[in-house]
Design an enzyme around this catalytic site. Structure first.
Site, short mmCIF file in Angstrom:
data_model
loop_
_atom_site.label_atom_id
_atom_site.label_comp_id
_atom_site.label_asym_id
_atom_site.label_seq_id
_atom_site.Cartn_x
_atom_site.Cartn_y
_atom_site.Cartn_z
N SER A 1 -56.49 78.07 12.72
CA SER A 1 -57.72 78.70 12.25
C SER A 1 -57.64 80.21 12.12
CB SER A 1 -58.88 78.33 13.19
OG SER A 1 -58.61 78.75 14.51
N ASP B 1 -67.29 84.41 16.92
CA ASP B 1 -67.79 83.31 17.74
C ASP B 1 -67.03 83.31 19.06
OD1 ASP B 1 -65.30 82.20 17.16
OD2 ASP B 1 -66.08 80.79 15.69
N HIS C 1 -62.94 83.33 17.54
CA HIS C 1 -62.40 83.97 16.35
C HIS C 1 -62.94 85.38 16.12
CE1 HIS C 1 -62.38 79.54 15.71
NE2 HIS C 1 -61.15 79.80 15.31
#
Length: 360
Positions: free
Chosen positions: A56, A333, A336
């Protein structure tokens, strides 16, 4: 908080869309990273294409759930577009520094074939060196996708020789290991070396396919992510949780050095995300355009109670809050970075990127 609980929870963050599963959406609406003066784009250091592998931290649109997961994409492009942030991420800023457009996500390669000119992004959020608890293509499968495209003559030998591969994994293997019943001692002694060895094996595969420059991201300091720092009011990192990151990075640095010693045709370079994160957190040594953070570990998007950023309740009510100015936050968040955070990271990494990208 125990390392076992942390690693299990980190997997749930990295590997999911944090709310918003099962919503169908068209990939045709995907917006790629463009600089305002597109015609001014020019490749630097002889790099013509960027090929990306990982999870990610590098994925720009390969996981369908992230296409509809609000409030992701708030800063760019103003709606969810597949990135695990409010806007641009690691891949985008590396591409910009190289003078390229951000490469097309592998899953969208049929929708805009003109974009294949800049390379391709094979990274999937939630992926690892091995199979995690989520059905994501691991690093070996991602390299297999790359090899298949080469065998189909989508990219030439010249393309590969003038390309850079960016490879970054951020810890999903370790959370999956703990979730499956592994203990922390075995993780440090046995499993971390296995992960690093598998990653090194695939770095060597990328080299053998003809890529001459490979940049390898280290593991970030996992004890500094907001999920860990929240119980203490987002004030400091948990050094015990950072031990696993340190062990991984020590072994990975040695593995990359060994690959350089063995290879006559490919240059491998480390991008030290661990030290870069800590530099920003400590407000020291980073460029003036970077963040000035009062509370570097506090995320912009926070879940209410046990909810996470992007979660909704059974009535569809948003169970999260978003800060007024994402530019003021390093983390978006619980795991990230924000677009501003990633811009700061790559600004610090530019000398390393320049060194690994240039041709002698």
């Amino acid at each position: 908080m125990s390392i076992q609980v942390f690693l299990l929870s980190i997997l749930l963050i990295y590997g999911t869309s944090l709310g918003g599963f099962g919503v169908e959406g068209s990939h045709r609406g995907h917006k790629h990273y463009h600089r305002k003066n597109k015609h001014h784009l020019h490749s630097k250091f002889g790099i013509k294409k960027l090929f990306v592998f990982g999870d990610s931290y590098a994925d720009t649109g390969n996981v369908p759930e992230m296409w509809t997961d609000k409030p992701y994409g708030t800063t760019f492009p103003g709606k969810p577009d597949g990135r695990y942030s409010d806007g641009h991420i690691f891949t985008d800023f590396v591409a910009e520094y190289l003078g390229l457009e951000s490469p097309m996500p592998y899953m969208l390669r049929e929708y805009n074939k003109k974009k294949l000119h800049y390379g391709m992004n094979f990274a999937f959020g939630g992926a690892g060196a091995f199979q995690t608890l989520f059905p994501r293509p691991n690093i070996s499968t991602q390299v297999g996708y790359f090899e298949e495209l080469i065998n189909n003559e989508l990219y030439t030998t010249y393309d590969l020789e003038k390309s850079l591969a960016l490879v970054t994994l951020s810890g999903n293997d370790y959370s999956a290991f703990i979730a499956r019943g592994g203990n922390y001692a075995d993780l440090l002694v046995t499993f971390i070396p296995e992960v690093v060895n598998e990653l090194a094996r695939n770095l060597k595969r990328i080299s053998k396919l003809g890529v001459k420059r490979i940049a390898v991201g280290s593991l970030p300091p996992l004890g500094c992510v907001p999920f860990i720092t929240k119980p203490g009011g987002y004030m400091k990192c948990d050094e015990l949780d950072n031990l696993g990151s340190d062990q991984h990075n020590l072994l990975l640095t040695d593995a990359v050095a060994k690959l350089n010693n063995e290879s006559l045709s490919t240059d491998f370079g480390m991008l030290n995300l661990d030290s870069t994160f800590l530099t920003i957190f400590n407000h020291s040594g980073y460029p003036k355009e970077n963040l000035k953070l009062a509370t570097p570990y506090k995320p912009c998007c926070e879940g209410v109670g046990n909810y996470s950023c992007g979660d909704v309740d059974k009535n569809g009510k948003a169970m999260y809050t978003v800060c007024q100015n994402p530019k003021s936050a390093f983390f978006w968040d619980r795991v990230h970075p924000t677009q501003a955070g990633w811009r700061s990271i790559v600004a610090i990494l530019k000398p390393l990127l320049k060194e690994i990208s240039k041709f002698s």
